[in-house]
Motif scaffolding. Structure first.
Motif, PDB file in Angstrom:
ATOM      1  N   LEU A  68      15.913 -25.019   4.402  1.00 20.62           N
ATOM      2  CA  LEU A  68      16.824 -25.781   3.553  1.00 20.62           C
ATOM      3  C   LEU A  68      16.314 -25.846   2.115  1.00 20.62           C
ATOM      4  O   LEU A  68      17.097 -25.802   1.160  1.00 20.62           O
ATOM      5  N   LYS A  69      14.991 -25.973   1.949  1.00 14.18           N
ATOM      6  CA  LYS A  69      14.416 -26.047   0.606  1.00 14.18           C
ATOM      7  C   LYS A  69      14.749 -24.793  -0.203  1.00 14.18           C
ATOM      8  O   LYS A  69      15.002 -24.864  -1.413  1.00 14.18           O
ATOM      9  N   LEU A  70      14.750 -23.655   0.475  1.00 17.63           N
ATOM     10  CA  LEU A  70      15.074 -22.404  -0.203  1.00 17.63           C
ATOM     11  C   LEU A  70      16.562 -22.350  -0.539  1.00 17.63           C
ATOM     12  O   LEU A  70      16.947 -21.855  -1.604  1.00 17.63           O
ATOM     13  N   ALA A  71      17.385 -22.870   0.350  1.00 12.13           N
ATOM     14  CA  ALA A  71      18.821 -22.932   0.079  1.00 12.13           C
ATOM     15  C   ALA A  71      19.107 -23.777  -1.157  1.00 12.13           C
ATOM     16  O   ALA A  71      19.946 -23.418  -1.997  1.00 12.13           O
ATOM     17  N   PHE A  72      18.383 -24.904  -1.292  1.00 14.96           N
ATOM     18  CA  PHE A  72      18.546 -25.752  -2.477  1.00 14.96           C
ATOM     19  C   PHE A  72      18.081 -25.007  -3.730  1.00 14.96           C
ATOM     20  O   PHE A  72      18.754 -25.030  -4.761  1.00 14.96           O
ATOM     21  N   LEU A  73      16.917 -24.371  -3.628  1.00 10.93           N
ATOM     22  CA  LEU A  73      16.330 -23.687  -4.777  1.00 10.93           C
ATOM     23  C   LEU A  73      17.244 -22.577  -5.289  1.00 10.93           C
ATOM     24  O   LEU A  73      17.424 -22.405  -6.501  1.00 10.93           O
ATOM     25  N   LEU A  74      17.830 -21.829  -4.363  1.00  7.16           N
ATOM     26  CA  LEU A  74      18.660 -20.681  -4.725  1.00  7.16           C
ATOM     27  C   LEU A  74      20.134 -21.040  -4.863  1.00  7.16           C
ATOM     28  O   LEU A  74      20.945 -20.191  -5.229  1.00  7.16           O
ATOM     29  N   ASN A  75      20.476 -22.292  -4.540  1.00  7.48           N
ATOM     30  CA  ASN A  75      21.867 -22.749  -4.555  1.00  7.48           C
ATOM     31  C   ASN A  75      22.738 -21.828  -3.694  1.00  7.48           C
ATOM     32  O   ASN A  75      23.842 -21.421  -4.077  1.00  7.48           O
ATOM     33  N   LYS A  76      22.213 -21.520  -2.506  1.00 10.45           N
ATOM     34  CA  LYS A  76      22.933 -20.653  -1.560  1.00 10.45           C
ATOM     35  C   LYS A  76      23.119 -21.427  -0.259  1.00 10.45           C
ATOM     36  O   LYS A  76      22.155 -21.688   0.462  1.00 10.45           O
ATOM     37  N   HIS A  77      24.369 -21.766   0.041  1.00 16.44           N
ATOM     38  CA  HIS A  77      24.640 -22.668   1.158  1.00 16.44           C
ATOM     39  C   HIS A  77      25.578 -22.076   2.215  1.00 16.44           C
ATOM     40  O   HIS A  77      25.905 -22.755   3.179  1.00 16.44           O
ATOM     41  N   ASP A  78      25.999 -20.831   2.043  1.00 15.56           N
ATOM     42  CA  ASP A  78      27.029 -20.283   2.915  1.00 15.56           C
ATOM     43  C   ASP A  78      26.500 -19.714   4.231  1.00 15.56           C
ATOM     44  O   ASP A  78      27.282 -19.465   5.149  1.00 15.56           O
ATOM     45  N   THR A  79      25.189 -19.507   4.340  1.00 12.35           N
ATOM     46  CA  THR A  79      24.647 -18.922   5.576  1.00 12.35           C
ATOM     47  C   THR A  79      23.771 -19.881   6.371  1.00 12.35           C
ATOM     48  O   THR A  79      23.453 -19.616   7.528  1.00 12.35           O
ATOM     49  N   ALA A 133      32.931 -23.448  20.773  1.00  8.53           N
ATOM     50  CA  ALA A 133      33.796 -24.242  19.918  1.00  8.53           C
ATOM     51  C   ALA A 133      32.991 -25.206  19.058  1.00  8.53           C
ATOM     52  O   ALA A 133      32.069 -25.862  19.544  1.00  8.53           O
ATOM     53  N   LEU A 134      33.357 -25.287  17.781  1.00  8.76           N
ATOM     54  CA  LEU A 134      32.850 -26.354  16.924  1.00  8.76           C
ATOM     55  C   LEU A 134      33.725 -27.563  17.226  1.00  8.76           C
ATOM     56  O   LEU A 134      34.812 -27.723  16.687  1.00  8.76           O
ATOM     57  N   ILE A 135      33.249 -28.392  18.122  1.00 10.50           N
ATOM     58  CA  ILE A 135      34.093 -29.431  18.707  1.00 10.50           C
ATOM     59  C   ILE A 135      33.971 -30.784  18.008  1.00 10.50           C
ATOM     60  O   ILE A 135      34.790 -31.676  18.213  1.00 10.50           O
ATOM     61  N   GLY A 136      32.972 -30.949  17.189  1.00 10.41           N
ATOM     62  CA  GLY A 136      32.809 -32.231  16.517  1.00 10.41           C
ATOM     63  C   GLY A 136      31.648 -32.223  15.560  1.00 10.41           C
ATOM     64  O   GLY A 136      30.868 -31.270  15.501  1.00 10.41           O
ATOM     65  N   GLY A 137      31.539 -33.305  14.799  1.00 10.58           N
ATOM     66  CA  GLY A 137      30.446 -33.408  13.852  1.00 10.58           C
ATOM     67  C   GLY A 137      30.468 -34.743  13.143  1.00 10.58           C
ATOM     68  O   GLY A 137      31.385 -35.545  13.316  1.00 10.58           O
ATOM     69  N   GLU A 138      29.445 -34.964  12.345  1.00 13.24           N
ATOM     70  CA  GLU A 138      29.325 -36.206  11.589  1.00 13.24           C
ATOM     71  C   GLU A 138      28.831 -35.871  10.191  1.00 13.24           C
ATOM     72  O   GLU A 138      27.860 -35.124  10.024  1.00 13.24           O
ATOM     73  N   THR A 139      29.528 -36.391   9.198  1.00 18.78           N
ATOM     74  CA  THR A 139      29.094 -36.254   7.817  1.00 18.78           C
ATOM     75  C   THR A 139      28.768 -37.646   7.293  1.00 18.78           C
ATOM     76  O   THR A 139      29.632 -38.527   7.303  1.00 18.78           O
ATOM     77  N   ALA A 140      27.534 -37.850   6.885  1.00 18.92           N
ATOM     78  CA  ALA A 140      27.098 -39.174   6.449  1.00 18.92           C
ATOM     79  C   ALA A 140      26.588 -39.123   5.018  1.00 18.92           C
ATOM     80  O   ALA A 140      25.775 -38.272   4.666  1.00 18.92           O
ATOM     81  N   GLU A 141      27.089 -40.032   4.184  1.00 15.46           N
ATOM     82  CA  GLU A 141      26.633 -40.167   2.808  1.00 15.46           C
ATOM     83  C   GLU A 141      25.762 -41.408   2.730  1.00 15.46           C
ATOM     84  O   GLU A 141      26.216 -42.520   3.009  1.00 15.46           O
ATOM     85  N   MET A 142      24.481 -41.210   2.362  1.00 16.39           N
ATOM     86  CA  MET A 142      23.527 -42.322   2.344  1.00 16.39           C
ATOM     87  C   MET A 142      22.788 -42.340   1.010  1.00 16.39           C
ATOM     88  O   MET A 142      21.737 -41.712   0.860  1.00 16.39           O
ATOM     89  N   PRO A 143      23.331 -43.032   0.032  1.00 19.46           N
ATOM     90  CA  PRO A 143      22.708 -43.076  -1.306  1.00 19.46           C
ATOM     91  C   PRO A 143      21.259 -43.549  -1.243  1.00 19.46           C
ATOM     92  O   PRO A 143      20.928 -44.495  -0.532  1.00 19.46           O
ATOM     93  N   GLY A 144      20.409 -42.847  -1.975  1.00 14.29           N
ATOM     94  CA  GLY A 144      19.003 -43.223  -2.043  1.00 14.29           C
ATOM     95  C   GLY A 144      18.126 -42.596  -0.984  1.00 14.29           C
ATOM     96  O   GLY A 144      16.893 -42.692  -1.052  1.00 14.29           O
ATOM     97  N   MET A 145      18.737 -41.930   0.004  1.00 16.05           N
ATOM     98  CA  MET A 145      17.959 -41.333   1.094  1.00 16.05           C
ATOM     99  C   MET A 145      17.478 -39.917   0.771  1.00 16.05           C
ATOM    100  O   MET A 145      16.472 -39.473   1.299  1.00 16.05           O
ATOM    101  N   TYR A 146      18.208 -39.207  -0.099  1.00 13.14           N
ATOM    102  CA  TYR A 146      17.888 -37.810  -0.371  1.00 13.14           C
ATOM    103  C   TYR A 146      17.868 -37.559  -1.880  1.00 13.14           C
ATOM    104  O   TYR A 146      18.626 -38.188  -2.618  1.00 13.14           O
ATOM    105  N   PRO A 147      17.037 -36.621  -2.339  1.00 16.02           N
ATOM    106  CA  PRO A 147      17.080 -36.238  -3.751  1.00 16.02           C
ATOM    107  C   PRO A 147      18.453 -35.671  -4.108  1.00 16.02           C
ATOM    108  O   PRO A 147      19.168 -35.154  -3.243  1.00 16.02           O
ATOM    109  N   VAL A 148      18.804 -35.746  -5.361  1.00 12.47           N
ATOM    110  CA  VAL A 148      20.088 -35.225  -5.830  1.00 12.47           C
ATOM    111  C   VAL A 148      20.214 -33.740  -5.472  1.00 12.47           C
ATOM    112  O   VAL A 148      19.291 -32.956  -5.703  1.00 12.47           O
ATOM    113  N   GLY A 149      21.329 -33.368  -4.898  1.00 15.82           N
ATOM    114  CA  GLY A 149      21.598 -31.973  -4.560  1.00 15.82           C
ATOM    115  C   GLY A 149      21.056 -31.520  -3.225  1.00 15.82           C
ATOM    116  O   GLY A 149      21.220 -30.366  -2.851  1.00 15.82           O
ATOM    117  N   GLU A 150      20.388 -32.433  -2.495  1.00 18.49           N
ATOM    118  CA  GLU A 150      19.829 -32.043  -1.201  1.00 18.49           C
ATOM    119  C   GLU A 150      20.569 -32.717  -0.056  1.00 18.49           C
ATOM    120  O   GLU A 150      21.258 -33.731  -0.243  1.00 18.49           O
TER     121      GLU A 150
END
Length: 342
Positions: A68-79, A133-150
């Motif tokens: 994930l750190k490399l994905a952030f560094l390169l701004n590559k999130h599609d793979t 099947a991609l049958i479900g998921g959870e997206t959580a926004e938690m301010p202060g838990m992660y550095p900006v952009g991560e």
């Protein structure tokens, strides 16, 4: 109509609704018979096919580590989403299970809908490649838990196998043959060391490795071996499977072997992707350590009876999979490790 059950709790209403609407068409491509869930439900439903006489559910969960750190560094999130799916579905495949559904968890400090869509698009692609099947998921926004952009990712897969067809390695014996399925690169393991080597050696992610940059070679998505392996299982009896993740060949192959045998791997029987040679030279890494940390070009190990080797290789070739005979199973002497690379 069957469709995806997906939640976006803790996220602003507008952003959450927009993300769910973008996810719907991605997820619908992955639906298979058995999915009963509806959009917005608290849980996803799946009906097990009545074609199974003694169905056993096999589950697995994982993340993608510091890739994930490399994905952030390169701004590559599609793979990176395909990496997430691969880590779990390849694991449950090892016991002979066919993945039937997958759930993801995406958490961040502030939801960037465009980035999230790319990540979940990769997850959907991974599910298509795995036939689940991609049958479900959870997206959580938690301010202060992660550095900006991560953000952070986790995934959960469930598969099914007939009780009589569970692969547990118990029948493996001396004389059996080890087949390796080629990897696309480091897959999703060893990235803390990879980043350290680039940093300490003074190298650049834009340095060339073969016909591509170090960054491109490092970001190749993890191969998903589900469909070809399940296809080969219809033709021959596979005695053992090992997903080569953290710990490399040296630590993962012994996990599927009886205590009285060992796998002897011939390292000259395949050619690792160029990035591994580059990493070893730039990082001055010992050969034994390379095989302990990285997959070294083998993403999945398949153990079959000697008499079925040619049939297995032909079957993998028909499925488009690059397979090599890389070793044999031998009696394990006292003090001998479960896997040796020579």
């Amino acid at each position: 109509m069957t469709s995806l059950s997906y939640a976006a709790s803790g996220v602003s209403i507008d952003a959450g609704d927009e993300l769910v609407e973008r996810i719907k068409p991605l997820a619908k491509k992955t639906l298979i018979p058995g999915v009963l869930a509806s959009i917005g439900g608290f849980g996803a439903l799946f009906e097990v096919s009545k074609s199974y006489k003694e169905p056993v559910l096999v589950s697995g969960t994982d993340g993608v580590g510091t890739k994930l750190k490399l994905a952030f560094l390169l701004n590559k999130h599609d793979t990176i989403g395909q990496d997430l799916v691969a880590m779990s579905v390849n694991d449950i495949l090892v016991q002979g299970a066919k993945p039937i559904f997958f759930l993801d968890y995406y958490s961040c400090g502030h939801l960037d809908v465009d980035v999230a869509e790319k990540v979940i698009g990769g997850i959907a692609k991974g599910c298509e490649l795995a036939g689940c099947a991609l049958i479900g998921g959870e997206t959580a926004e938690m301010p202060g838990m992660y550095p900006v952009g991560e953000y952070d990712l986790a995934g959960f897969a469930v598969g099914i196998v007939e009780k009589s067809k569970i692969i547990d390695g118990s029948s493996i014996k001396p004389g059996d043959v080890v087949i390796g399925l080629l990897s696309s690169g480091p897959h999703s393991n060893g990235y803390s060391l990879i980043r350290k080597i680039v940093e300490v050696s003074g190298s650049s992610w834009e340095d060339k490795v073969g016909n591509e940059t170090v960054a491109e070679a490092a970001m190749h998505p993890t191969r998903i071996y589900v469909k070809p392996v399940l296809k080969v299982m219809e033709e021959i009896s596979i005695k053992g499977l090992a997903h080569i993740t953290g710990g490399g060949l040296l630590e993962n192959v012994p996990r599927v072997l009886p205590d009285n045998v060992a796998a002897i791997i011939k390292k000259d029987s395949w050619t690792p992707p160029p990035i591994f040679k580059w990493l070893q030279e730039k990082g001055n890494v010992e050969t034994h350590e390379m095989y302990r940390v990285f997959n070294m070009g083998i993403g999945m190990v398949v153990i079959v009876p000697k008499e079925d080797v040619e049939k297995a290789l032909e079957a993998f070739e028909r499925s488009g999979e690059e397979a090599r005979v890389i070793g044999t199973i031998e009696p394990r002497k006292e003090g001998m490790p479960g896997c040796e690379v020579k």
